[in-house]
Design a protein around this motif. Structure first.
Motif, PDB file in Angstrom:
ATOM      1  N   GLN A  75      -5.784   2.387   9.724  1.00 45.78           N
ATOM      2  CA  GLN A  75      -4.221   2.348   9.592  1.00 45.78           C
ATOM      3  C   GLN A  75      -4.022   3.223   8.675  1.00 45.78           C
ATOM      4  O   GLN A  75      -2.998   3.964   8.707  1.00 45.78           O
ATOM      5  CB  GLN A  75      -3.838   0.896   9.259  1.00 45.78           C
ATOM      6  N   ARG A  76      -4.672   3.355   7.453  1.00 46.41           N
ATOM      7  CA  ARG A  76      -4.152   4.211   6.481  1.00 46.41           C
ATOM      8  C   ARG A  76      -4.432   5.546   6.717  1.00 46.41           C
ATOM      9  O   ARG A  76      -3.839   6.606   5.962  1.00 46.41           O
ATOM     10  CB  ARG A  76      -5.374   3.686   5.199  1.00 46.41           C
ATOM     11  N   LEU A  77      -5.586   5.977   7.558  1.00 45.79           N
ATOM     12  CA  LEU A  77      -5.815   7.361   7.934  1.00 45.79           C
ATOM     13  C   LEU A  77      -4.353   8.018   8.476  1.00 45.79           C
ATOM     14  O   LEU A  77      -4.572   9.535   8.630  1.00 45.79           O
ATOM     15  CB  LEU A  77      -7.075   7.436   8.881  1.00 45.79           C
ATOM     16  N   VAL A  78      -3.565   7.524   8.850  1.00 45.50           N
ATOM     17  CA  VAL A  78      -2.504   7.918   9.325  1.00 45.50           C
ATOM     18  C   VAL A  78      -1.853   9.065   8.303  1.00 45.50           C
ATOM     19  O   VAL A  78      -1.428  10.239   8.579  1.00 45.50           O
ATOM     20  CB  VAL A  78      -1.413   6.969   9.652  1.00 45.50           C
ATOM     21  N   ALA A  79      -1.649   8.574   7.025  1.00 43.94           N
ATOM     22  CA  ALA A  79      -1.147   9.336   6.069  1.00 43.94           C
ATOM     23  C   ALA A  79      -2.025   9.063   4.787  1.00 43.94           C
ATOM     24  O   ALA A  79      -1.834   8.185   3.898  1.00 43.94           O
ATOM     25  CB  ALA A  79       0.066   9.098   5.543  1.00 43.94           C
ATOM     26  N   PRO A  80      -3.154   9.768   4.499  1.00 46.37           N
ATOM     27  CA  PRO A  80      -4.310   9.507   3.572  1.00 46.37           C
ATOM     28  C   PRO A  80      -4.030   9.333   2.242  1.00 46.37           C
ATOM     29  O   PRO A  80      -4.600   8.949   1.520  1.00 46.37           O
ATOM     30  CB  PRO A  80      -5.650  10.253   4.006  1.00 46.37           C
ATOM     31  N   VAL A  81      -3.104  10.170   1.899  1.00 52.73           N
ATOM     32  CA  VAL A  81      -2.528  10.178   0.586  1.00 52.73           C
ATOM     33  C   VAL A  81      -1.253   9.799   0.297  1.00 52.73           C
ATOM     34  O   VAL A  81      -0.363  10.442  -0.731  1.00 52.73           O
ATOM     35  CB  VAL A  81      -2.825  11.963   0.148  1.00 52.73           C
ATOM     36  N   LEU A 157      -7.683  -5.617  -7.272  1.00 49.90           N
ATOM     37  CA  LEU A 157      -7.771  -7.046  -7.001  1.00 49.90           C
ATOM     38  C   LEU A 157      -8.009  -8.055  -8.195  1.00 49.90           C
ATOM     39  O   LEU A 157      -7.286  -9.059  -8.090  1.00 49.90           O
ATOM     40  CB  LEU A 157      -8.753  -7.163  -6.001  1.00 49.90           C
ATOM     41  N   ILE A 158      -8.696  -7.619  -9.071  1.00 52.77           N
ATOM     42  CA  ILE A 158      -8.811  -8.484 -10.178  1.00 52.77           C
ATOM     43  C   ILE A 158      -7.618  -8.586 -10.902  1.00 52.77           C
ATOM     44  O   ILE A 158      -7.125  -9.594 -11.567  1.00 52.77           O
ATOM     45  CB  ILE A 158     -10.096  -7.728 -11.073  1.00 52.77           C
ATOM     46  N   HIS A 159      -6.876  -7.353 -11.315  1.00 53.92           N
ATOM     47  CA  HIS A 159      -5.740  -7.472 -12.169  1.00 53.92           C
ATOM     48  C   HIS A 159      -4.360  -7.376 -11.563  1.00 53.92           C
ATOM     49  O   HIS A 159      -3.258  -7.259 -12.290  1.00 53.92           O
ATOM     50  CB  HIS A 159      -5.956  -6.135 -13.135  1.00 53.92           C
ATOM     51  N   ASN A 160      -4.241  -7.385 -10.136  1.00 53.20           N
ATOM     52  CA  ASN A 160      -3.136  -7.264  -9.496  1.00 53.20           C
ATOM     53  C   ASN A 160      -2.368  -6.364  -9.872  1.00 53.20           C
ATOM     54  O   ASN A 160      -0.930  -6.688 -10.220  1.00 53.20           O
ATOM     55  CB  ASN A 160      -2.553  -8.904  -9.594  1.00 53.20           C
ATOM     56  N   ASP A 161      -2.680  -5.042 -10.063  1.00 53.14           N
ATOM     57  CA  ASP A 161      -2.153  -3.967 -10.348  1.00 53.14           C
ATOM     58  C   ASP A 161      -2.037  -2.869  -9.558  1.00 53.14           C
ATOM     59  O   ASP A 161      -2.732  -1.725  -9.732  1.00 53.14           O
ATOM     60  CB  ASP A 161      -2.335  -3.453 -11.855  1.00 53.14           C
ATOM     61  N   PRO A 162      -1.709  -2.803  -8.151  1.00 53.88           N
ATOM     62  CA  PRO A 162      -2.005  -1.775  -7.194  1.00 53.88           C
ATOM     63  C   PRO A 162      -1.058  -0.579  -7.371  1.00 53.88           C
ATOM     64  O   PRO A 162      -1.495   0.654  -7.034  1.00 53.88           O
ATOM     65  CB  PRO A 162      -1.954  -2.543  -6.045  1.00 53.88           C
ATOM     66  N   THR A 163       0.130  -0.605  -7.977  1.00 50.55           N
ATOM     67  CA  THR A 163       1.079   0.462  -8.040  1.00 50.55           C
ATOM     68  C   THR A 163       0.578   1.561  -8.666  1.00 50.55           C
ATOM     69  O   THR A 163       0.289   2.857  -8.241  1.00 50.55           O
ATOM     70  CB  THR A 163       2.471   0.086  -8.147  1.00 50.55           C
ATOM     71  N   GLU A 164       0.238   1.515 -10.108  1.00 51.49           N
ATOM     72  CA  GLU A 164      -0.236   2.514 -10.703  1.00 51.49           C
ATOM     73  C   GLU A 164      -1.500   3.277 -10.231  1.00 51.49           C
ATOM     74  O   GLU A 164      -1.961   4.399 -10.438  1.00 51.49           O
ATOM     75  CB  GLU A 164      -0.436   2.289 -12.241  1.00 51.49           C
ATOM     76  N   VAL A 165      -2.449   2.118  -9.938  1.00 52.14           N
ATOM     77  CA  VAL A 165      -3.808   2.709  -9.601  1.00 52.14           C
ATOM     78  C   VAL A 165      -3.658   3.378  -8.243  1.00 52.14           C
ATOM     79  O   VAL A 165      -4.416   4.422  -8.030  1.00 52.14           O
ATOM     80  CB  VAL A 165      -4.787   1.383  -9.420  1.00 52.14           C
ATOM     81  N   ALA A 166      -2.809   2.958  -7.387  1.00 54.29           N
ATOM     82  CA  ALA A 166      -2.742   3.693  -6.153  1.00 54.29           C
ATOM     83  C   ALA A 166      -2.084   5.031  -6.442  1.00 54.29           C
ATOM     84  O   ALA A 166      -2.598   6.107  -5.667  1.00 54.29           O
ATOM     85  CB  ALA A 166      -1.630   2.997  -5.251  1.00 54.29           C
ATOM     86  N   THR A 167      -1.225   5.046  -7.401  1.00 58.50           N
ATOM     87  CA  THR A 167      -0.669   6.617  -7.376  1.00 58.50           C
ATOM     88  C   THR A 167      -1.501   7.244  -8.161  1.00 58.50           C
ATOM     89  O   THR A 167      -1.763   8.518  -7.853  1.00 58.50           O
ATOM     90  CB  THR A 167       0.540   6.319  -8.282  1.00 58.50           C
ATOM     91  N   PHE A 168      -2.185   6.905  -9.207  1.00 58.49           N
ATOM     92  CA  PHE A 168      -3.481   7.336  -9.820  1.00 58.49           C
ATOM     93  C   PHE A 168      -4.375   7.981  -8.831  1.00 58.49           C
ATOM     94  O   PHE A 168      -4.680   9.233  -8.664  1.00 58.49           O
ATOM     95  CB  PHE A 168      -4.166   6.836 -10.730  1.00 58.49           C
ATOM     96  N   MET A 169      -4.880   7.103  -7.958  1.00 57.96           N
ATOM     97  CA  MET A 169      -5.878   7.575  -6.943  1.00 57.96           C
ATOM     98  C   MET A 169      -5.437   8.634  -6.066  1.00 57.96           C
ATOM     99  O   MET A 169      -6.110   9.338  -5.668  1.00 57.96           O
ATOM    100  CB  MET A 169      -6.461   6.255  -6.114  1.00 57.96           C
ATOM    101  N   ASN A 170      -4.382   8.552  -5.598  1.00 56.54           N
ATOM    102  CA  ASN A 170      -3.604   9.522  -4.698  1.00 56.54           C
ATOM    103  C   ASN A 170      -3.271  10.962  -5.206  1.00 56.54           C
ATOM    104  O   ASN A 170      -3.556  11.902  -4.824  1.00 56.54           O
ATOM    105  CB  ASN A 170      -2.476   9.052  -3.956  1.00 56.54           C
ATOM    106  N   THR A 171      -2.933  11.006  -6.403  1.00 62.73           N
ATOM    107  CA  THR A 171      -2.732  12.027  -7.004  1.00 62.73           C
ATOM    108  C   THR A 171      -4.054  12.856  -7.468  1.00 62.73           C
ATOM    109  O   THR A 171      -4.303  14.042  -7.152  1.00 62.73           O
ATOM    110  CB  THR A 171      -2.076  11.810  -8.722  1.00 62.73           C
ATOM    111  N   THR A 172      -5.178  12.212  -7.626  1.00 66.98           N
ATOM    112  CA  THR A 172      -6.299  12.673  -7.691  1.00 66.98           C
ATOM    113  C   THR A 172      -6.822  13.305  -6.420  1.00 66.98           C
ATOM    114  O   THR A 172      -7.493  14.166  -6.434  1.00 66.98           O
ATOM    115  CB  THR A 172      -7.431  11.410  -8.184  1.00 66.98           C
ATOM    116  N   ALA A 173      -6.778  12.561  -5.364  1.00 68.42           N
ATOM    117  CA  ALA A 173      -7.057  13.025  -3.949  1.00 68.42           C
ATOM    118  C   ALA A 173      -6.343  14.090  -3.662  1.00 68.42           C
ATOM    119  O   ALA A 173      -6.899  15.129  -3.078  1.00 68.42           O
ATOM    120  CB  ALA A 173      -6.728  12.003  -2.976  1.00 68.42           C
ATOM    121  N   LYS A 174      -4.950  14.067  -3.958  1.00 67.39           N
ATOM    122  CA  LYS A 174      -4.077  15.250  -3.623  1.00 67.39           C
ATOM    123  C   LYS A 174      -4.471  16.631  -4.319  1.00 67.39           C
ATOM    124  O   LYS A 174      -4.830  17.616  -3.891  1.00 67.39           O
ATOM    125  CB  LYS A 174      -2.710  14.883  -3.922  1.00 67.39           C
TER     126      LYS A 174
END
Length: 185
Positions: A75-81, A157-174
Motif C-alpha cells: 500500500q505504501r508503494l503508491v507514494a513511497p516518500v 513501535l517502542i517509543h510511539n513516536d512515528p511522526t518525527e521518525v517518518a519525516t526524518f526517514m522520508n527526508t533521507t530517502a528523498k
C-alpha cells in the motif's frame, strides 16, 4: 464461500496471545505446550486440533505478521516518500506492537520475523533504488535502506513516536533519490 468459524478464530487467537505472553517471560525453547494451554485456558487436545506443535503455532504467528507487513508495504508503494503513508504504516503496526516487538527478538530457524521484514523492505525498495546512479552497488543501498527502515519502525513501535521518525526517514530517502537520479543524456 463459507464463513470462518468464530470458535476456531477465538481459540487460535487465545493460543497465539498465550505464546506471546509466555515469550515475555521465557525463551521459546523453555516454553511447553502445557504452559501455552494453561495460559490460553484450553486443553491439550484443543491445542493439537489446531497445531502439530509449538513450532507450527510460532510459524503461523510470524507468517501472519510478515504477510500483514507485506500488505502495508505494498500500500505504501503508491507514494513511497510521503510522510503520511509512513506514519500510517507505523500506526497500523502499532496495533500489534507487542507481538511484533516480541517476535523481532526471536531468531530461530523457521521463524525469524526480523529477516522476513528485512527481506520485504529490501524487495520493496528495489524499484526505487535500482535505477539510481550511486557510486556503490544498488544491493548495498537496498540493504542499508531495509536495515535503517526496520530500525526506525522498531524505534517508533517502542517509543510511539512515528511522526518525527517518518519525516526524518522520508527526508533521507528523498535526498538519496534526488542526489543519485540517473541523468538522461
Amino acid at each position: 464461500m463459507s464463513k470462518p468459524d468464530l470458535r476456531v478464530q477465538k481459540t487460535e487467537k487465545a493460543l497465539a496471545n498465550a505464546l506471546i505472553e509466555l515469550l515475555q517471560q521465557f525463551s521459546f525453547t523453555e516454553i511447553t505446550i502445557d504452559q501455552i494451554c494453561q495460559q490460553a485456558i484450553v486443553g491439550r487436545s484443543t491445542f493439537y486440533n489446531h497445531y502439530v506443535d509449538k513450532y507450527e503455532l510460532m510459524a503461523k504467528i510470524s507468517n501472519d505478521e510478515a504477510q500483514h507487513f507485506d500488505q502495508l508495504l505494498h500500500q505504501r508503494l503508491v507514494a513511497p516518500v510521503d510522510d503520511d503513508l509512513l506514519i500510517y504504516l507505523y500506526h497500523e503496526l502499532y496495533h500489534d506492537r507487542r507481538t511484533i516487538l516480541t517476535l523481532l527478538k526471536i531468531k530461530t530457524p523457521g521463524f525469524n520475523l526480523t529477516q522476513q521484514f528485512l527481506t520485504s523492505l529490501t524487495q520493496y525498495s528495489q524499484p526505487l533504488i535500482a535505477p539510481l546512479s550511486a557510486p556503490v552497488p544498488s544491493e548495498l543501498l537496498q540493504e542499508l535502506y531495509a536495515t535503517n527502515a526496520l530500525t526506525a519502525i522498531t524505534w517508533s513501535l517502542i517509543h510511539n513516536d512515528p511522526t518525527e521518525v517518518a519525516t526524518f526517514m522520508n527526508t533521507t530517502a528523498k535526498t538519496l533519490l534526488q542526489k543519485y537520479q540517473p541523468t538522461n543524456s
